[in-house]
Design an enzyme around this catalytic site. Structure first.
Site: not given
Length: 387
Positions: A21, A137, A197, A200, A271, A273, A373
Site C-alpha cells: 500500500k 507499530d 481499533h 481485520n 468480511d 458485511r 495512519e
C-alpha cells in the site's frame, strides 16, 4: 503535479507479504495526492513477481495520477514497520546498521517484519536520494507500565528473549486519541480514553493523557480481541494439546491461530458485511462468530474502564469501528450503569467523519473517529527530520 505549490510531501509505504500500500501525502494539510495498493505480489500467474516489481507498479500508478516523484516536493519515504522490539520505538532514519538490526528482530514478527524490510530495501534502491524513515507499530506502547507490559512467566527467560507486551496499531491509537481530544476541544493531557481499533486486525487501548496504560495485543498481534482471522486470547495449553493429540506441529498451530481462526474460523467468512448477510439468513455459525467477537470486545471495554478508573471518551476506529453501527451498539449496550449511554439516532450506518454517537447526558462520550495512519507516519517523518 509538479510541486510548484511548495508543499512538502511524504511517500508512505506499507509493505506486506502479498500487497504493498502507498500514499503520497502532504503532512501539513493532510491532503493525499495519490493513494493505492498493489496486490498479489509473488502469486502464481501474477504480473507482480516480487516487491521490486510492486514498487515499480506503484510508481506507475502515481504517474497515472499525474505525480512525478522527482518534482512532487518529496522530502521523505515513511515505512510502516510492525515490530521494533525493545530497540526501536521512536521514528528512526533508516541506514544499513538500522536495517541489519531490524533483520535480527524479525523473529519477533516473522509474518510482518520481513516483507516490510523487503519494501524498505527496494525503496532505498529505487529512491536513493531521499531520507527513509521507519515508524513502528509498537512504538506508542513502549512505555507501558510494568504491570501491563510484563508477562507472569520465568523472568530470566522473558528478559533473555525480550518477551513482553509490545502492543500494535500504536500509530492508529495515538492518532485517534489526539483527534478525539481535538474533536472535543479538550486538552489531550487531561483525557482518559479507550480506543477501539476494529478492522481485520483488532486492538484496544487504555490511554491517560499521552500515555497508554494497557493494550490488548501482546508479544505479537495474535493476542487480545477476536479478529478476522486471528483467535485473540486463548489458553496457551491449546498449542501443546493440539501438538500432542492432533499431531500438529507448532508452526501448523501458529498458522491456524493466525490465519484460520477468529471470525473466519467460526463462520467461514471474515468480511463483516458478508457475516451480517449470513446472520440475517439465519446462519447459526455466523451468529456465534458475531457473539464471540462482541463478547470479547465488551470484556476489554469493561477491563479498561477499571484500568482507567475514570473514563472520558471511547473512540471506535478502523474499518469495522468506523462503518458497522451494529458492532458499536452491541459493544456498549446495557452499560448505562457504567456511564455509557448510546444515542441510536446518532449511531447511524454510512455516516462519515468524526462524530459523537453517545447521548449528550452520557457521562462517557462515545465517538467514531476515522484513523489515518499514513498521515500520522508522514508527520512522524517530518518531525524526526527536523521539519
Amino acid at each position: 503535479m509538479d510541486g510548484s505549490d511548495g508543499a512538502r510531501r511524504v511517500l508512505v509505504i506499507n509493505s506486506g507479504s502479498s500487497s504493498l500500500k502507498f500514499q503520497l501525502v502532504d503532512p501539513e494539510s493532510g491532503v493525499a495526492a495519490s493513494t493505492g495498493i498493489v496486490e498479489r505480489i509473488g502469486e502464481e500467474s501474477s504480473p507482480v513477481p516480487d516487491h521490486d516489481a510492486a514498487l515499480r507498479r506503484a510508481f506507475d500508478m502515481l504517474a497515472g495520477d499525474g505525480v512525478d516523484l522527482n518534482t512532487a516536493g518529496l522530502v521523505a519515504v515513511g515505512h510502516r514497520v510492525v515490530h521494533g522490539g525493545n530497540t526501536f520505538y521512536r521514528p528512526t532514519v533508516l541506514d544499513d546498521a538500522v536495517i541489519a538490526r531490524l533483520h535480527e528482530l524479525s523473529e519477533l514478527a516473522p509474518l510482518h517484519n520481513p516483507p516490510a524490510l523487503l519494501g524498505i530495501e527496494v525503496a532505498r534502491r529505487l529512491l536513493p536520494g531521499i531520507a527513509h524513515v521507519a515508524v513502528f507499530d509498537t512504538g506508542f506502547f513502549h512505555d507501558l507500565p510494568p504491570a501491563a507490559a510484563t508477562y507472569a512467566i520465568d523472568r530470566e527467560l522473558a528478559d533473555r528473549w525480550q518477551i513482553r507486551r509490545y502492543g500494535f496499531h500504536g500509530t492508529s491509537h495515538r492518532y485517534v486519541s489526539e483527534q478525539a481530544a481535538a474533536f472535543l476541544d479538550r486538552p489531550l493531557r487531561g483525557l482518559k480514553q479507550i480506543v477501539l481499533h476494529l478492522g481485520n486486525g483488532c486492538s484496544a487501548s487504555a490511554i491517560a493523557g499521552t500515555r497508554p496504560l494497557d493494550t490488548s495485543m501482546g508479544l505479537t498481534p495474535l493476542e487480545g480481541l477476536v479478529m478476522g482471522t486471528r483467535s485473540g486470547d486463548i489458553d496457551p495449553s491449546v498449542v501443546s494439546y493440539l501438538c500432542h493429540t492432533a499431531g500438529m506441529g507448532v508452526d501448523d498451530v501458529e498458522s491456524m491461530l493466525n490465519h484460520r481462526s477468529g471470525v473466519v474460523g467460526l463462520s467461514g467468512v471474515r468480511d463483516f458485511r458478508r457475516l451480517r448477510e449470513l446472520i440475517e439468513s439465519g446462519d447459526g455459525a455466523a451468529q456465534l462468530a458475531y457473539s464471540v467477537f462482541t463478547h470479547r470486545l465488551r470484556k476489554y471495554i469493561g477491563a479498561y474502564l477499571a484500568v482507567l478508573g475514570h473514563t472520558d471518551v471511547i473512540s471506535f476506529t478502523a474499518g469495522i469501528g468506523e462503518n458497522d453501527a451494529a458492532v458499536r451498539r452491541d459493544a456498549v449496550s446495557g452499560m448505562e450503569e457504567l456511564g455509557i449511554v448510546l444515542d441510536e439516532r446518532r449511531n447511524l450506518p454510512g455516516a462519515k467523519g468524526a462524530r459523537q454517537i453517545s447521548a449528550d447526558d452520557s457521562p462517557i462520550t462515545v465517538l467514531v473517529v476515522p484513523t489515518n495512519e499514513e498521515l500520522a507516519i508522514a508527520r512522524d517523518c517530518v518531525r524526526v527530520l527536523g521539519g
